[in-house]
Design an enzyme around this catalytic site. Structure first.
Site, PDB file in Angstrom:
ATOM      1  N   SER A  80       0.859  -1.191   0.000  1.00 25.67           N
ATOM      2  CA  SER A  80       0.000   0.000   0.000  1.00 25.67           C
ATOM      3  C   SER A  80       0.891   1.236   0.000  1.00 25.67           C
ATOM      4  O   SER A  80       2.061   1.172   0.398  1.00 25.67           O
ATOM      5  CB  SER A  80      -0.879  -0.003   1.262  1.00 25.67           C
ATOM      6  OG  SER A  80      -1.500   1.248   1.467  1.00 25.67           O
ATOM      7  N   TYR A 131      -2.179  -0.519  10.690  1.00 32.88           N
ATOM      8  CA  TYR A 131      -2.267  -0.919   9.285  1.00 32.88           C
ATOM      9  C   TYR A 131      -1.025  -0.446   8.531  1.00 32.88           C
ATOM     10  O   TYR A 131      -0.431  -1.199   7.744  1.00 32.88           O
ATOM     11  CB  TYR A 131      -3.528  -0.327   8.657  1.00 32.88           C
ATOM     12  CG  TYR A 131      -3.691  -0.612   7.183  1.00 32.88           C
ATOM     13  CD1 TYR A 131      -4.250  -1.805   6.743  1.00 32.88           C
ATOM     14  CD2 TYR A 131      -3.312   0.321   6.216  1.00 32.88           C
ATOM     15  CE1 TYR A 131      -4.406  -2.077   5.391  1.00 32.88           C
ATOM     16  CE2 TYR A 131      -3.465   0.059   4.864  1.00 32.88           C
ATOM     17  CZ  TYR A 131      -4.014  -1.137   4.449  1.00 32.88           C
ATOM     18  OH  TYR A 131      -4.165  -1.400   3.105  1.00 32.88           O
TER      19      TYR A 131
END
Length: 250
Positions: free
Chosen positions: A141, A154
């Site tokens: 990501s 995260y």
């Protein structure tokens, strides 16, 4: 030139592929000629997704469970044939202020977002190493590089995915494996509905992104096919950002 990207005859396992980015990547790999294996924990959702991917098989197992992952992959290799391409896509999100972040949610993020990469990657690599060939593509990501409020754990997991990818390449390139990652920017999927349905965040993101918009899951397919194909034969340990320019600017 087209032959360099042709995946005809190769079997590709895509984890977390019953919806969203995983399903889009599965469809794209199938269109490039691969025999796709869909994975998830919910068999009913996989069966539904199977109708959307030409010629797809399903292989339900929990990627956060090391023993279950190895058993499922070893069984498939023995009965169905080699898994030559692995796309480690399975992942979850949990949003909360860091000072209030639940410990159990942190543990789930670690098990799913990092543990699955290790579990499924190791299980597939054992067979790939024996054959002297294989492609592993991990989905990271932009949060591997950039933090944002409420998602610190995260962000930590995706940073780990990027570095685990480099570690895979360092250990396994000598055995003929290509291990790389795709780091998507803000892609409009069910996983981040809380963001794109928020007018304030939506406005901020479009101004923050040089491309001026959210990405589409289908816009990750080209990068995935490239990294799965012979066109990327000397690409190893690389994290490819597909983000509309977010990581290029302040």
């Amino acid at each position: 030139m087209n032959m360099m990207f042709d995946l005809t005859g190769r079997r590709a396992l895509v984890t977390g592929s019953s919806q969203g980015i995983g399903l889009a990547l599965a469809r794209g790999l199938a269109e490039a000629g691969a025999q796709v294996i869909l994975n998830g924990r919910d068999r009913a959702k996989l069966v539904d997704a199977q109708t959307q991917v030409q010629g797809a098989e399903i292989l339900p197992f929990d990627v956060s469970d090391h023993a279950a992952s190895r058993a499922a992959i070893d069984d498939h290799e023995a009965k169905q044939g080699p898994i030559e391409i692995l796309v480690n896509n399975a992942g979850i999100q949990h949003r909360a202020p860091l000072e209030e972040f639940p410990a159990e949610a942190f543990d789930r993020l670690l098990r799913t977002n990092i543990g699955s990469i290790f579990n499924v990657g190791q299980a597939c690599a054992r067979h790939m190493i024996a054959r002297g060939r294989g492609r592993i593509i991990n989905i990271a990501s932009v949060n591997a590089l950039l933090a944002r409020t409420s998602i610190a754990p995260y962000t930590a997991t995706k940073g780990a995915v990027a570095n685990l990818t480099k570690g895979m390449a360092t250990d396994w390139a000598r055995h003929g494996l290509n291990c790389n990652a795709i780091a998507p920017g803000y892609i409009r999927t069910a996983l981040n509905e809380a963001l794109w349905s928020d007018p304030a965040f939506n406005d901020w993101l479009q101004k923050r992104t040089p491309a001026g918009r959210w990405g589409k899951a289908e816009e990750l397919v080209g990068a995935c096919v490239f990294l799965a194909s012979d066109a990327s034969s000397f690409v190893n340990g690389h994290v490819l950002y597909v983000d509309g320019g977010v990581t290029a600017c302040l």
